[in-house]
Structure formats: structure tokens, C-alpha cells
Design an enzyme around this catalytic site. Structure first.
Site, PDB file in Angstrom:
ATOM      1  CE1 TYR A  88      -2.986  -3.070   0.453  1.00 23.08           C
ATOM      2  CE2 TYR A  88      -3.507  -2.341   2.674  1.00 23.08           C
ATOM      3  CZ  TYR A  88      -3.690  -3.236   1.634  1.00 23.08           C
ATOM      4  OH  TYR A  88      -4.569  -4.276   1.782  1.00 23.08           O
ATOM      5  CG  HIS A 118      -0.903  -8.534   0.378  1.00 24.39           C
ATOM      6  ND1 HIS A 118      -0.580  -7.204   0.300  1.00 24.39           N
ATOM      7  CD2 HIS A 118      -2.250  -8.568   0.303  1.00 24.39           C
ATOM      8  CE1 HIS A 118      -1.683  -6.477   0.200  1.00 24.39           C
ATOM      9  NE2 HIS A 118      -2.718  -7.290   0.186  1.00 24.39           N
TER      10      HIS A 118
END
Length: 259
Positions: free
Chosen positions: A52, A108
Site C-alpha cells: 500500500y 499478502h
């Protein structure tokens, strides 16, 4: 001050609030204000990721909040492209967040679509070394989780997956529960039709909005939910859904929205 640390679910090293604050697509420059607003609104669980590119901004909000380290549950994630630099990645995350340990570190995505027990072993080693209290995965199938467990003997504490009433899959929910893996849902509103008559009717019965009903549905099932917003009013409103009690019949009607 409102505190949404509960309801929670036990994970290694502590308890994970069922309500978290998601930060996907919040730019680093905007993260201090957004995460700060969430912490001020009582969120005690913040979810970010190396991918992110906003860990520094999240860290600034944590530092400015005045909250004790143990009062906020912090999650970040290992990108699949970093499968060959596991230890370096968690150390970089801690440096950017300004923390000495995480509460939860997730793989992730399965690297190249594969479970990769060799990567999981290194993630578990980071936990053994005290860099994170709990470890888990994101976007893994039940078969991939079984592969990790059979190869390493260590089950993920959490599987963070895309989840909402329309994506509800009882087989996946039950499969994770049977394996002792907490289901954490992301993008709770993205696939949902907030104008769906069932959601609107249930919301009206409780004098709330459909987004709050979706948050309440997650909590009723014991699923972790991480709604995201940069709007302070919406941040507060979403959180209130975590304390809305739905009846068993209302939960069943929402379950029936699954496609």
C-alpha cells in the site's frame, strides 16, 4: 472515549478486534489524517501492507495518537514479490511503522499462486524471533493452507480474504473455522449493493444504514471486518455497526444474499 477493541477474537499473543480500519488506496500523505480519525473514533485495529506504500503515514498516526502500543492491533503484509527477502521486508515494515513488533503479519497473496511453505517457514521464524505476535495469510485457499500446515506444522492464525454478504461461502467459513483459522474479510462494501431491499429493510428496522448492517453481519458471524474510508463521519458511522445486534433471522436473511 469510545473504544472498539471489543468484540474481539483470540489470536497468538493477544486478541484481535473484529472491527479494523482498512487503509488500501489511502496515499501515504493522507494516511496520518485518516488513521488518526479512525483511532480517535475508537478503532483499535489498523490494517496496512507493504504494497500500500503508506506504512510511514500509518506510523505517524500511531505515534501521534498517544495510545499505548498494546492498545492498538497492527497488521501489515508481505508482498508476494518479496518472497526472497522475507526478513528484510518485515524489518522495513517495522522501521516505517515506527514499531518494535507487529500484532499480525500476513503473506499478502500466494507467491506465483503457490502456497510456498518455504516462505511460510521464514514468516513463522519472524514470529519466533519476536518481530510479530501472530502470523497469517491473505487470499489463500483451504488447500493451500493445508499445504502450509502439512509442511511446517504451523497453521496461519488468520486468512484475510475478500468477503461480504454476496460473497458469503459457508464451506469456506466452516473450513477455516475447522482449521482454527480466523476469517478476516476485506472490501466489505465493494461487491455489496447498499440499496438491496433486504439490507435496506433491516437497516430501517434498526435506524441505521446498510453499511452498518454489513459490518454488524460480519461481527455476528465472528468474522473480522476492515471497512475503509477517508471521511471522518463515515469512519465513525462504520464503527457503530460493530455494536449493532442483529437477530438470528436477520443474519440468515443476509446470508441468503450470497451469490
Amino acid at each position: 472515549m469510545t473504544d472498539h477493541a471489543t468484540p474481539s477474537v483470540p489470536v497468538a499473543g493477544g486478541s484481535m478486534p473484529l472491527l479494523g480500519f482498512g487503509t488500501w488506496q489511502i496515499p501515504d500523505a493522507d494516511a496520518p489524517a485518516a488513521v488518526g480519525a479512525a483511532l480517535e473514533a475508537g478503532y483499535r485495529h489498523v490494517d496496512t501492507a507493504t504494497g500500500y506504500s503508506n506504512q510511514r503515514g500509518v506510523g505517524k498516526a500511531l505515534a501521534a495518537s498517544g495510545l499505548a502500543r498494546d492498545d492498538v492491533f497492527v497488521t501489515t503484509k508481505l508482498p508476494p514479490d518479496n518472497a526472497d527477502r522475507v526478513r528484510q521486508t518485515i524489518e522495513e515494515s517495522l522501521e516505517q511503522l515506527g514499531l518494535d513488533h507487529l500484532d499480525l503479519w500476513l503473506v499478502h497473496w500466494p507467491p506465483n499462486g503457490e502456497a510456498r511453505p518455504d516462505v511460510w517457514e521464514q514468516v513463522v521464524q519472524a514470529q519466533a524471533d519476536g518481530l510479530t505476535r501472530a502470523v497469517g495469510v491473505s487470499n489463500y485457499s483451504l488447500a493451500q493452507i493445508d499445504e502450509l500446515v502439512s509442511a511446517t506444522g504451523t497453521a496461519p492464525a488468520v486468512n484475510q480474504i475478500r468477503w461480504s454478504p454476496v460473497e458469503f461461502d459457508r464451506a469456506i467459513a466452516d473450513g477455516l473455522r475447522e482449521r482454527g483459522v480466523v476469517l478476516e474479510g476485506y472490501s466489505p462494501f465493494k461487491a455489496s449493493n447498499l440499496q438491496d431491499p433486504t439490507l435496506v429493510e433491516i437497516a430501517g428496522a434498526h435506524d441505521v444504514d446498510s453499511a452498518q448492517v454489513i459490518v454488524a453481519w460480519h461481527v455476528a458471524h465472528g468474522f473480522v471486518v476492515i471497512p475503509k474510508s477517508s471521511n471522518p463521519d463515515r469512519i465513525r458511522s462504520n464503527a457503530e455497526g460493530a455494536h449493532l445486534d442483529l437477530s438470528a433471522d436477520e443474519v440468515a436473511r443476509i446470508d441468503a444474499l450470497a451469490r
